[in-house]
Scaffold this motif. Structure first.
Motif, PDB file in Angstrom:
ATOM      1  N   CYS A  61      36.091 -39.686  12.754  1.00 14.57           N
ATOM      2  CA  CYS A  61      36.281 -39.941  14.181  1.00 14.57           C
ATOM      3  C   CYS A  61      36.262 -38.601  14.898  1.00 14.57           C
ATOM      4  CB  CYS A  61      37.604 -40.666  14.423  1.00 14.57           C
ATOM      5  SG  CYS A  61      37.897 -41.053  16.159  1.00 14.57           S
ATOM      6  N   ILE A  71      32.907 -42.830  16.284  1.00 12.45           N
ATOM      7  CA  ILE A  71      33.395 -43.168  14.956  1.00 12.45           C
ATOM      8  C   ILE A  71      32.176 -43.436  14.087  1.00 12.45           C
ATOM      9  CG2 ILE A  71      34.769 -44.795  13.613  1.00 12.45           C
ATOM     10  CD1 ILE A  71      36.252 -45.336  16.360  1.00 12.45           C
ATOM     11  N   PRO A 118      44.698 -39.356  14.539  1.00  6.73           N
ATOM     12  CA  PRO A 118      44.184 -40.664  14.130  1.00  6.73           C
ATOM     13  C   PRO A 118      44.983 -41.238  12.963  1.00  6.73           C
ATOM     14  CG  PRO A 118      42.844 -38.972  13.152  1.00  6.73           C
ATOM     15  CD  PRO A 118      43.915 -38.264  13.970  1.00  6.73           C
TER      16      PRO A 118
END
Length: 145
Positions: A61, A71, A118
């Motif tokens: 990502c 992504i 993330p």
């Protein structure tokens, strides 16, 4: 997150671009459904990635300063499944076909890509929190409150 009703706000429903196997439109859980949350200091996004393995080599990502999120991943080939005692050849495949995919979308504003965290959850959701970019105050002026 904002407690107001922002579900109808057009900037919170970004256009999402799907590429590769995520764009083939087969039945089953779709890859690339995106939800975005906004707070005073950050954006939260959640992207559905059903059937994607939690493998750092098959999922990445990237976030750019202007808020663009990309992504990249690979759906593994699952045509033959092996169990502890059996091998299954799949004749019906409702999941996304194997191969590379890309999901791209824009957050509502600029961000600081260095301040990005993330998390790929066990339920197939990629969740990211990224801090909004704050323009430095001009000389002699105090920052806005």
């Amino acid at each position: 997150m904002d407690a107001g009703n922002n579900g109808d706000h057009p900037r919170l429903k970004p256009p999402v671009v799907l590429d590769g196997t995520a764009n083939e439109g087969r039945a089953g859980p779709p890859i690339g459904i995106v939800d975005i949350g906004v707070s005073e200091d950050a954006y939260l996004f959640r992207v559905a990635l059903p059937g994607i393995r939690k493998d750092p080599h098959s999922l990445s990502c990237d976030i750019e300063r202007d808020g663009k999120v990309q992504i990249h991943g690979v759906v593994a080939d699952s045509g033959i499944l092996e169990n502890s005692s059996s091998v299954y050849q799949m004749s019906v495949q409702q999941l996304c076909p194997p191969g590379p995919f890309t999901v791209s979308f824009n957050l509502p504003g600029p961000v600081d890509p260095r301040l990005f965290k993330p998390t790929f959850r066990a339920d197939g959701i990629l969740e990211g929190v990224v801090i909004k970019f704050k323009f430095p105050p001009k000389d002699g002026q105090s920052p806005p409150t």
